[in-house]
Scaffold this motif. Structure first.
Motif, PDB file in Angstrom:
ATOM      1  N   GLN A  96      70.145  35.408  40.738  1.00 27.03           N
ATOM      2  CA  GLN A  96      70.715  36.372  41.677  1.00 27.03           C
ATOM      3  C   GLN A  96      71.809  35.708  42.502  1.00 27.03           C
ATOM      4  O   GLN A  96      71.515  35.060  43.502  1.00 27.03           O
ATOM      5  N   PRO A  97      73.053  35.867  42.071  1.00 21.11           N
ATOM      6  CA  PRO A  97      74.143  35.309  42.870  1.00 21.11           C
ATOM      7  C   PRO A  97      74.066  35.830  44.300  1.00 21.11           C
ATOM      8  O   PRO A  97      73.754  36.991  44.533  1.00 21.11           O
ATOM      9  N   GLY A  98      74.292  34.954  45.238  1.00 19.75           N
ATOM     10  CA  GLY A  98      74.232  35.350  46.639  1.00 19.75           C
ATOM     11  C   GLY A  98      72.826  35.426  47.191  1.00 19.75           C
ATOM     12  O   GLY A  98      72.618  36.028  48.247  1.00 19.75           O
ATOM     13  N   ALA A  99      71.853  34.838  46.510  1.00 26.17           N
ATOM     14  CA  ALA A  99      70.457  34.940  46.949  1.00 26.17           C
ATOM     15  C   ALA A  99      70.238  34.369  48.343  1.00 26.17           C
ATOM     16  O   ALA A  99      69.376  34.839  49.072  1.00 26.17           O
ATOM     17  N   MET A 100      71.027  33.368  48.737  1.00 16.47           N
ATOM     18  CA  MET A 100      70.850  32.788  50.065  1.00 16.47           C
ATOM     19  C   MET A 100      71.157  33.816  51.148  1.00 16.47           C
ATOM     20  O   MET A 100      70.630  33.737  52.245  1.00 16.47           O
ATOM     21  N   GLU A 101      72.016  34.787  50.829  1.00 11.20           N
ATOM     22  CA  GLU A 101      72.393  35.818  51.800  1.00 11.20           C
ATOM     23  C   GLU A 101      71.515  37.053  51.708  1.00 11.20           C
ATOM     24  O   GLU A 101      71.505  37.864  52.623  1.00 11.20           O
ATOM     25  N   ALA A 102      70.803  37.194  50.612  1.00 10.54           N
ATOM     26  CA  ALA A 102      69.985  38.385  50.400  1.00 10.54           C
ATOM     27  C   ALA A 102      68.948  38.515  51.508  1.00 10.54           C
ATOM     28  O   ALA A 102      68.454  37.521  52.020  1.00 10.54           O
ATOM     29  N   VAL A 103      68.649  39.714  51.864  1.00 15.17           N
ATOM     30  CA  VAL A 103      67.677  39.934  52.929  1.00 15.17           C
ATOM     31  C   VAL A 103      66.398  40.531  52.358  1.00 15.17           C
ATOM     32  O   VAL A 103      66.428  41.314  51.410  1.00 15.17           O
ATOM     33  N   HIS A 104      65.297  40.113  52.919  1.00 13.73           N
ATOM     34  CA  HIS A 104      63.981  40.550  52.480  1.00 13.73           C
ATOM     35  C   HIS A 104      63.109  40.681  53.706  1.00 13.73           C
ATOM     36  O   HIS A 104      63.420  40.149  54.750  1.00 13.73           O
ATOM     37  N   GLY A 105      61.993  41.314  53.570  1.00 10.10           N
ATOM     38  CA  GLY A 105      61.034  41.291  54.657  1.00 10.10           C
ATOM     39  C   GLY A 105      60.185  42.527  54.769  1.00 10.10           C
ATOM     40  O   GLY A 105      60.646  43.628  54.525  1.00 10.10           O
ATOM     41  N   PRO A 106      58.911  42.298  55.142  1.00 13.45           N
ATOM     42  CA  PRO A 106      58.014  43.426  55.389  1.00 13.45           C
ATOM     43  C   PRO A 106      58.217  43.975  56.788  1.00 13.45           C
ATOM     44  O   PRO A 106      58.923  43.388  57.613  1.00 13.45           O
ATOM     45  N   GLU A 107      57.584  45.073  57.051  1.00  8.12           N
ATOM     46  CA  GLU A 107      57.593  45.693  58.372  1.00  8.12           C
ATOM     47  C   GLU A 107      59.004  45.916  58.925  1.00  8.12           C
ATOM     48  O   GLU A 107      59.231  45.835  60.138  1.00  8.12           O
ATOM     49  N   GLY A 108      59.979  46.136  58.059  1.00  3.92           N
ATOM     50  CA  GLY A 108      61.327  46.431  58.514  1.00  3.92           C
ATOM     51  C   GLY A 108      62.117  45.238  59.022  1.00  3.92           C
ATOM     52  O   GLY A 108      63.255  45.382  59.436  1.00  3.92           O
ATOM     53  N   ARG A 109      61.536  44.043  58.986  1.00  2.00           N
ATOM     54  CA  ARG A 109      62.258  42.847  59.424  1.00  2.00           C
ATOM     55  C   ARG A 109      63.098  42.346  58.261  1.00  2.00           C
ATOM     56  O   ARG A 109      62.740  42.490  57.113  1.00  2.00           O
ATOM     57  N   ARG A 110      64.210  41.760  58.589  1.00  2.00           N
ATOM     58  CA  ARG A 110      65.135  41.287  57.556  1.00  2.00           C
ATOM     59  C   ARG A 110      65.294  39.773  57.691  1.00  2.00           C
ATOM     60  O   ARG A 110      65.535  39.278  58.782  1.00  2.00           O
ATOM     61  N   TYR A 111      65.137  39.079  56.574  1.00  2.00           N
ATOM     62  CA  TYR A 111      65.263  37.630  56.536  1.00  2.00           C
ATOM     63  C   TYR A 111      66.138  37.243  55.359  1.00  2.00           C
ATOM     64  O   TYR A 111      65.971  37.768  54.265  1.00  2.00           O
TER      65      TYR A 111
END
Length: 180
Positions: free
Chosen positions: A132-147
């Motif tokens: 996944q190019p750009g994976a370091m910038e990708a955002v993830h997270g439960p409960e609506g939080r973005r990491y």
């Protein structure tokens, strides 16, 4: 690709000159190796040893780090269900289940749980970075939080570094082993 150097304690040296992901992963692996060095060769009783006034033990640390690996990588990034025993734990009854329940586990069980969690984390992170190019910038997270993956890797380096310092003190109190 450069050769990975292994130090006298069996830890992979972080790369001196690499990209962002390789540098963060290099330091994370070195710190994982530090925890392995500080916990390997200890009996079940030694893994339960605490250094008052804290109740922290090296066995508890292994289970806690397995939980942290699973939470941040498998659950937060991978959106998977927590692995056992964390999935069925009564966290409301004991918010420190990971630390406290380790007193009932054997060293081999704790080491296997930690290694399983790390292996799952490595597979997931390496797949993200490779596919996944750009994976370091990708955002993830439960409960609506973005990491971002960058944030999670940095947090994991911080988590392991803090506990590596605790492990130094605990191990020295058990058998005098000193080191970084």
């Amino acid at each position: 690709m450069s050769e990975i150097m292994i130090d006298e304690q069996g830890r992979p040296e972080p790369p001196a000159s690499a990209g962002e992901a390789a540098t963060l992963l290099g330091f994370l692996e070195w710190l994982r190796g530090t925890i392995a060095w500080k916990t390997d060769g200890l009996t079940d009783a030694q893994l339960r040893h605490s250094l008052p006034p804290t109740s922290m033990t090296l066995g508890g640390m292994l289970k806690h780090l397995a939980f942290v690996e699973d939470y941040w990588f498998n659950h937060t990034i991978g959106r998977g269900e927590p692995i056992e025993p964390f999935n069925s734990a009564d966290w409301d009854a004991d918010e420190d289940f990971d630390w406290n329940s380790a007193a009932h586990d054997g060293g081999d069980e704790l080491r296997a749980l930690w290694r399983t969690a790390m292996d799952r984390s490595r597979t997931l992170v390496n797949g993200l970075i490779e596919y996944q190019p750009g994976a370091m910038e990708a955002v993830h997270g439960p409960e609506g939080r973005r990491y971002s993956l960058r944030w999670i890797l940095t947090h994991m380096v911080e988590e392991y570094a803090r506990h590596a310092g605790h492990a130094d003190l605990l191990r020295e109190s058990i058998d005098g082993l000193t080191g970084e």
